[in-house]
Design a protein around this motif. Structure first.
Motif, short mmCIF file in Angstrom:
data_model
loop_
_atom_site.label_atom_id
_atom_site.label_comp_id
_atom_site.label_asym_id
_atom_site.label_seq_id
_atom_site.Cartn_x
_atom_site.Cartn_y
_atom_site.Cartn_z
N PRO A 13 -9.43 -44.25 17.61
CA PRO A 13 -9.68 -43.68 18.93
C PRO A 13 -11.15 -43.68 19.31
O PRO A 13 -11.47 -43.76 20.49
CB PRO A 13 -9.13 -42.25 18.82
CG PRO A 13 -8.99 -41.98 17.38
CD PRO A 13 -8.86 -43.28 16.68
N VAL A 51 -12.39 -45.27 22.84
CA VAL A 51 -13.11 -44.47 23.83
C VAL A 51 -14.46 -45.09 24.13
O VAL A 51 -14.88 -45.17 25.29
CB VAL A 51 -13.25 -43.01 23.33
CG1 VAL A 51 -14.20 -42.23 24.22
CG2 VAL A 51 -11.91 -42.33 23.28
N LYS A 52 -15.18 -45.58 23.11
CA LYS A 52 -16.47 -46.24 23.34
C LYS A 52 -16.30 -47.46 24.23
O LYS A 52 -17.11 -47.70 25.13
CB LYS A 52 -17.10 -46.65 22.01
CG LYS A 52 -17.77 -45.52 21.28
CD LYS A 52 -18.46 -46.02 20.02
CE LYS A 52 -19.11 -44.89 19.27
NZ LYS A 52 -19.75 -45.36 18.02
N GLU A 96 -13.93 -47.98 26.44
CA GLU A 96 -13.62 -47.52 27.80
C GLU A 96 -14.88 -47.04 28.51
O GLU A 96 -15.06 -47.30 29.70
CB GLU A 96 -12.57 -46.41 27.77
CG GLU A 96 -11.19 -46.87 27.41
CD GLU A 96 -10.61 -47.82 28.44
OE1 GLU A 96 -10.84 -47.63 29.65
OE2 GLU A 96 -9.92 -48.76 28.02
#
Length: 84
Positions: free
Chosen positions: A41, A45-46, A48
């Motif tokens: 995750p 997230v990075k 995104e």
């Protein structure tokens, strides 16, 4: 009511398992590698965040270019450049 919901959820899981099994079976028969999707995750997230920042920079660049195209010596037709 709860029994119906639980049976529906398990049915969906069974169908998902079946389709993944078929897909992986076809890959094995073609001697292709089977890889898992990215499950970290933090990396997701990075990525995104980087994509979002890149999109904001691209939008700011597009506004700047449209301001250059619309420039007539005055501030008429100029758009504010969004912060990024």
């Amino acid at each position: 009511m709860e029994t119906i919901i639980i049976c529906t959820i398990f049915g969906v899981f069974i169908l998902l398992s079946y389709t993944l099994g078929l897909k992986n079976g076809q890959r094995l028969s073609k001697k292709e590698d089977i890889t898992l999707p990215e499950c970290n995750p933090i990396k997701v997230v990075k990525k995104e965040i980087e994509d979002h920042e890149l999109k904001k920079k691209q939008e700011a660049l597009e506004v700047m270019m449209s301001n250059i195209d619309n420039y007539d010596g005055t501030s008429a037709g100029q758009k504010d450049i969004p912060d990024f």
